[in-house]
Design a protein around this motif. Structure first.
Motif, PDB file in Angstrom:
ATOM      1  N   CYS A  31       0.824  -1.222   0.000  1.00 43.74           N
ATOM      2  CA  CYS A  31       0.000   0.000   0.000  1.00 43.74           C
ATOM      3  C   CYS A  31       0.853   1.265   0.000  1.00 43.74           C
ATOM      4  O   CYS A  31       0.431   2.318  -0.415  1.00 43.74           O
ATOM      5  CB  CYS A  31      -0.966  -0.025   1.177  1.00 43.74           C
ATOM      6  SG  CYS A  31      -0.284   0.619   2.711  1.00 43.74           S
ATOM      7  N   ARG A  32       2.093   1.173   0.503  1.00 44.80           N
ATOM      8  CA  ARG A  32       3.101   2.259   0.524  1.00 44.80           C
ATOM      9  C   ARG A  32       2.794   3.370   1.531  1.00 44.80           C
ATOM     10  O   ARG A  32       3.458   4.401   1.537  1.00 44.80           O
ATOM     11  CB  ARG A  32       3.305   2.878  -0.867  1.00 44.80           C
ATOM     12  CG  ARG A  32       3.724   1.857  -1.909  1.00 44.80           C
ATOM     13  CD  ARG A  32       3.894   2.503  -3.267  1.00 44.80           C
ATOM     14  NE  ARG A  32       3.656   1.525  -4.327  1.00 44.80           N
ATOM     15  CZ  ARG A  32       3.450   1.834  -5.588  1.00 44.80           C
ATOM     16  NH1 ARG A  32       3.463   3.091  -5.974  1.00 44.80           N
ATOM     17  NH2 ARG A  32       3.226   0.883  -6.476  1.00 44.80           N
ATOM     18  N   HIS A  33       1.743   3.242   2.363  1.00 48.81           N
ATOM     19  CA  HIS A  33       1.493   4.328   3.325  1.00 48.81           C
ATOM     20  C   HIS A  33       1.074   3.855   4.709  1.00 48.81           C
ATOM     21  O   HIS A  33       0.829   4.672   5.584  1.00 48.81           O
ATOM     22  CB  HIS A  33       0.447   5.319   2.781  1.00 48.81           C
ATOM     23  CG  HIS A  33      -0.813   4.658   2.326  1.00 48.81           C
ATOM     24  ND1 HIS A  33      -1.673   4.062   3.187  1.00 48.81           N
ATOM     25  CD2 HIS A  33      -1.330   4.482   1.082  1.00 48.81           C
ATOM     26  CE1 HIS A  33      -2.687   3.541   2.510  1.00 48.81           C
ATOM     27  NE2 HIS A  33      -2.496   3.771   1.235  1.00 48.81           N
ATOM     28  N   CYS A  34       0.993   2.547   4.944  1.00 45.35           N
ATOM     29  CA  CYS A  34       0.600   2.095   6.291  1.00 45.35           C
ATOM     30  C   CYS A  34       1.823   2.104   7.216  1.00 45.35           C
ATOM     31  O   CYS A  34       2.949   2.365   6.791  1.00 45.35           O
ATOM     32  CB  CYS A  34      -0.012   0.687   6.234  1.00 45.35           C
ATOM     33  SG  CYS A  34       1.190  -0.590   5.865  1.00 45.35           S
ATOM     34  N   CYS A  38       4.516  -0.336   5.953  1.00 45.04           N
ATOM     35  CA  CYS A  38       5.261   0.170   4.788  1.00 45.04           C
ATOM     36  C   CYS A  38       6.192   1.301   5.217  1.00 45.04           C
ATOM     37  O   CYS A  38       7.346   1.363   4.771  1.00 45.04           O
ATOM     38  CB  CYS A  38       4.310   0.647   3.698  1.00 45.04           C
ATOM     39  SG  CYS A  38       3.485  -0.707   2.840  1.00 45.04           S
ATOM     40  N   CYS A  73       2.475  -5.683   5.432  1.00 45.83           N
ATOM     41  CA  CYS A  73       1.400  -4.782   4.965  1.00 45.83           C
ATOM     42  C   CYS A  73       0.198  -5.608   4.519  1.00 45.83           C
ATOM     43  O   CYS A  73       0.354  -6.595   3.801  1.00 45.83           O
ATOM     44  CB  CYS A  73       1.932  -3.952   3.791  1.00 45.83           C
ATOM     45  SG  CYS A  73       0.655  -3.048   2.885  1.00 45.83           S
TER      46      CYS A  73
END
Ligand code: NAP
Ligand code: ZN
Ligand code: ZN
Length: 351
Positions: free
Chosen positions: A93-96, A99, A107
């Motif tokens: 997801c690149r934003h949790c 991550c 993730c």
């Protein structure tokens, strides 16, 4: 574009040649000509539908090494010709929180290199038993080993990071006693890495024939786990045990070897559960039974760089793509030292 691959159309069918499509590289994508791909036991679990949820056609393979063929306009860290690797993760997801911590492997939105939903055809990811792959730059690893070691670097992308991550997290190093259970693809990397980190390493194998071989890998001692006396000699002595066994077995036999506050970390992922361990073997010495899944992208790069500096690679047996079904049978028998690696150049010959 269409490329040649090897995969299966159902869990009870052998793998066979198939043509698959790869997306045209987007602005942040790296297009990779795959040179070699390691053969992980997870590939076998997944493609034979031993784990739930296999999507077909299934093209396994997540120990990928090769050369960059082309990059998208926004990619600055990689250029055509670079030696690179791709492991088990091609997106997240690149934003949790995971991550942000560089632990994309945990993730909820992690996209596996094969068998994960994706916008690309056929709607799920297809792995490294193929000529090419296209991956977002964030999930591409740099390889700093000499090029002639490239095939032997491939297994680091899963077997290496899966053992490296718990060894690091549970502080293996000088002054610690570390056990590695199951001397297969993961286990042999666990022995090499724990040795290179400076730990006292004990290899546990069910196979008498692997006793000497484990010492050659860098183990300080080797124990045949079927031999009760050999096991008892190590009672209450381990700081950490990393268990890579691909089949259900008696965990108590290893838990009692941990000292107070010691931990056994399960990385093997058998299709059916282990018998539940005895609670008293945990509570009486405040022992931990834990699990660990592959590793994040930054720690995978750290592991690769450590291995390049220390000259660590896997022990491999190279195969042609059309030998994969036989290789699976041999892996199940433990008849490989210690990782099969597919020479991707043989994929074009099988089309
Ligand atoms: P592998 O090369 O087949 O090695 C597994 C080893 O386990 C064998 O060499 C054998 O070692 C031992 N073993 C197998 N069957 C056994 C049995 N019935 N009883 C006792 N020992 C047995 O497999 P691998 O590629 O290393 O993968 C190992 C497991 O880890 C698989 O389940 C795989 O799916 C899983 N995995 C997990 C992760 C993760 O993120 N956690 C990542 C990759 C793989 P000895 O001959 O020395 O006894
Ligand atoms: Zn794997
Ligand atoms: Zn995330």
């Amino acid at each position: 574009m269409t490329v040649q691959a090897y995969g299966a159309h159902s869990g009870d069918q052998p793998l066979e040649p198939m043509a698959i499509t790869r997306r045209a590289p987007g602005p942040h994508d790296v297009q990779i000509d795959i040179a070699y791909c390691g053969v992980c036991h997870s590939d076998l679990h997944q493609v034979r539908a031993e784990w739930a949820g296999t999507r077909f056609p299934c093209v396994p393979g997540h120990e990928i090494v090769g050369r960059v063929a082309a990059v998208g306009a926004q990619v600055s860290d990689f250029k055509a010709g670079d030696l690179v690797g791709v492991g088990c993760i091609v997106d997240s997801c690149r934003h949790c929180e995971d991550c942000d911590s560089g632990l994309e492997n945990y993730c909820d939105g992690m996209v596996g290199t094969y068998n994960s939903p994706t916008a690309d055809a056929p709607g799920h990811t297809l792995g490294g038993y193929s000529q090419q792959i296209v991956v977002h730059e964030r999930y591409v690893l740099r390889i700093r080993h000499p090029e002639d070691q490239l095939a032997a670097v491939a297994p680091l992308l899963c077997a290496g990071i899966t053992t490296w991550s718990p060894l690091q997290h549970w502080n293996a190093g000088p002054g610690t006693k570390v056990g590695i259970v199951g001397i297969g693809g993961l286990g042999h990397m666990g022995v090499k890495l724990a040795h290179a980190m400076g730990a006292h390493v004990v290899a546990f194998t069910t196979s008498d024939a692997k006793r000497e071989a484990a010492l050659d890998l860098g183990a300080d001692e080797a124990v045949v786990s079927r031999n009760a006396d050999e096991m008892t000699a190590h009672a209450r002595s381990f700081d950490l045990i990393v268990n890579t066994v691909a089949a259900p077995h008696n965990l108590d036999a290893f838990l009692v070897l941990l000292k107070r506050d010691g931990a056994m970390v399960l990385v093997g992922a058998p299709a059916t559960p282990h018998p539940s361990p005895g609670v008293f073997n945990l509570i009486t010495r405040r022992r931990t039974l834990a699990g660990s899944m592959i590793g994040g992208i930054p720690e995978t790069q750290e592991m690769l760089d450590f291995c390049a500096r220390h000259g660590v690679v896997a022990d491999i047996e190279m195969i042609r793509a059309d030998e994969i079904n036989t290789a699976y049978e041999r892996m199940l028998r433990g008849d490989v030292k210690y990782r099969f690696v597919i020479d991707s150049a043989t994929l074009s010959a099988t089309a």
